[in-house]
Design an enzyme around this catalytic site. Sequence first.
Site, short mmCIF file in Angstrom:
data_model
loop_
_atom_site.label_atom_id
_atom_site.label_comp_id
_atom_site.label_asym_id
_atom_site.label_seq_id
_atom_site.Cartn_x
_atom_site.Cartn_y
_atom_site.Cartn_z
N ASN A 1 -3.74 4.75 -2.34
CA ASN A 1 -4.34 3.42 -2.21
C ASN A 1 -5.58 3.41 -1.33
O ASN A 1 -6.42 2.52 -1.45
CB ASN A 1 -3.30 2.39 -1.72
CG ASN A 1 -2.42 1.93 -2.88
OD1 ASN A 1 -2.76 2.16 -4.06
ND2 ASN A 1 -1.30 1.31 -2.57
N SER B 1 2.91 -0.78 -0.22
CA SER B 1 1.75 -0.10 -0.79
C SER B 1 0.76 0.31 0.29
O SER B 1 -0.06 1.20 0.06
CB SER B 1 1.07 -0.99 -1.81
OG SER B 1 0.75 -2.23 -1.25
N GLU C 1 4.60 9.00 -3.39
CA GLU C 1 4.18 9.42 -2.05
C GLU C 1 5.37 9.22 -1.11
O GLU C 1 6.01 8.17 -1.15
CB GLU C 1 3.02 8.56 -1.56
CG GLU C 1 1.72 8.83 -2.27
CD GLU C 1 0.59 7.87 -1.84
OE1 GLU C 1 -0.53 8.36 -1.63
OE2 GLU C 1 0.84 6.65 -1.72
#
Length: 288
Positions: free
Chosen positions: A195, A123, A156
């Site tokens: 993020n 992440s 992504e």
Amino acid sequence: MSMYKIRNIAILGAGTMGSGIAQIAAAAGFTVYLRDISKSFLNRGLARIKRSVEKILQKGLIRISKEEILEKVIPVVSIKQIPQDDIDFVIEAIPENFELKSKTFQEIDQYFSLEVPFATNTSTIRITKLASVTQRPDKFIGIHFFNPPPLMPLVEIIPGELTSNHVLELSKDFVMSLGKEPVILKRDVPGFVVNRILAAALEEAYKLLHENVASKEDIDKAVKLGLKWPMGPFELSDFIGLDVVLAILETLKLEVDERFTPPDILIERVKKGLLGRKSGVGFYNYQK
Ligand code: 3HC
């Protein structure tokens, strides 16, 4: 279009993300070997897939049957149960811990041919940093899914500094074959795009609560009604998992700047095992 054909995938980690990615890959026709280190983690992952597929089938969104999807997901507790020469793509979706990822990467490099493309669903950690602990940095790439993978349209794609164009193109085709919409980053930065924005927003929400500007319920309500987010920042934190949010903020604090310092309200909850929905309590209580 690339000539390399992906048929069989190995996914390491059967948590929320690994099992979700396995589900959408199986629904798209790929055979998936799903590895986790214990039977109970695997069973939880499979149960999650079943529930999610049932919900999706109820809506008539896909034509394929539940059985067809489930038989394409083959659960294994050891990498050695995966047919070594049949895997065309490896995806890592284990916890956000650099040491743990490094260890798993060694296992992957020893077992699968160094020609096989290898993607991480990290992440936040920079792809180039993770690539440096593999023996295949040219075959290594980030493909970052969102929770819940079956519903979130975005993936992504983050090439590292050494990722080959071939692996980038292949990953893009793969993501599109799952029915997802890719966004390809031009530069490999910690936290990527979503993020980075999410972490900044969550930090601000935690600060507003700490400064007693409004209750968490009202902050959530304000963001839902004022920004049209489907969940407010505290609900979303519980949904993502407070341990995952903490790991994101810790990486961003170290690798970006102090803006991302994890607040005490988050650290304290994680220490007590209050991780959000998955543990029953986070900012809110889900036990009943
Ligand atoms: N699989 C299949 N269907 C699902 C599902 C799943 N895992 N979860 C929920 N659904 C379906 C439900 O069946 C329901 O269908 P219906 O509308 O036909 O009844 C619909 O989705 C809505 O679900 P609920 O009514 O239970 O709950 P919500 O309305 O709150 O929707 C949600 C759930 C889709 C998760 C929505 O709240 C949402 O989009 N929340 C924000 C999610 C988000 O921002 N994710 C990104 C997090 S960041 C991230 O993942 C990056 C990582 O690195 C941290």
